[in-house]
Design a protein around this motif. Structure first.
Motif: not given
Length: 93
Positions: A42-59
C-alpha cells in the motif's frame, strides 16, 4: 536517459479520493503498462521513465503521491496530469 530534476521544492503532492481496492489495483496496472514500476503493498516507490515518486494508499479510499524526481524536460503538471488520467480511467471500472 536524460537528466533528471530533483523536486525538493517543485511538485506538490497529488491526492486522490475514492480510490477503492479495485481502482488502486487498476492504477498500479496502468503505471506498469506505462513503464513505471510499482512496489507491492500500500506504500512505496513508483519508478520509471525518469520519474521517482513515493505513494501511500490508506487501504480504503485515499491515495497520495509525491513526485521526488522527474525528467528535466517534463513539468510537474504533465506528470500529475498523466497520473490523474489513470485515476479517471480506473474510476470507470
Amino acid at each position: 536517459m536524460g537528466e533528471r530534476k530533483l523536486d525538493t521544492e517543485g511538485c506538490q503532492g497529488i491526492k486522490f479520493k475514492n480510490v477503492t481496492p479495485d481502482v488502486f489495483s487498476c492504477m498500479k496496472k496502468k503505471f506498469q503498462n506505462y513503464g513505471i514500476e510499482v512496489q507491492s503493498g500500500n506504500s512505496g516507490v513508483l519508478e520509471g521513465k525518469g520519474i521517482i515518486a513515493h505513494f501511500s494508499w490508506d487501504g480504503e479510499a485515499n491515495l497520495s503521491i509525491e513526485i521526488k524526481e522527474r525528467p528535466l524536460d517534463t513539468y510537474c503538471g504533465q506528470v500529475s496530469g498523466k497520473f490523474r488520467a489513470f485515476w479517471r480511467e480506473c474510476q470507470r471500472y
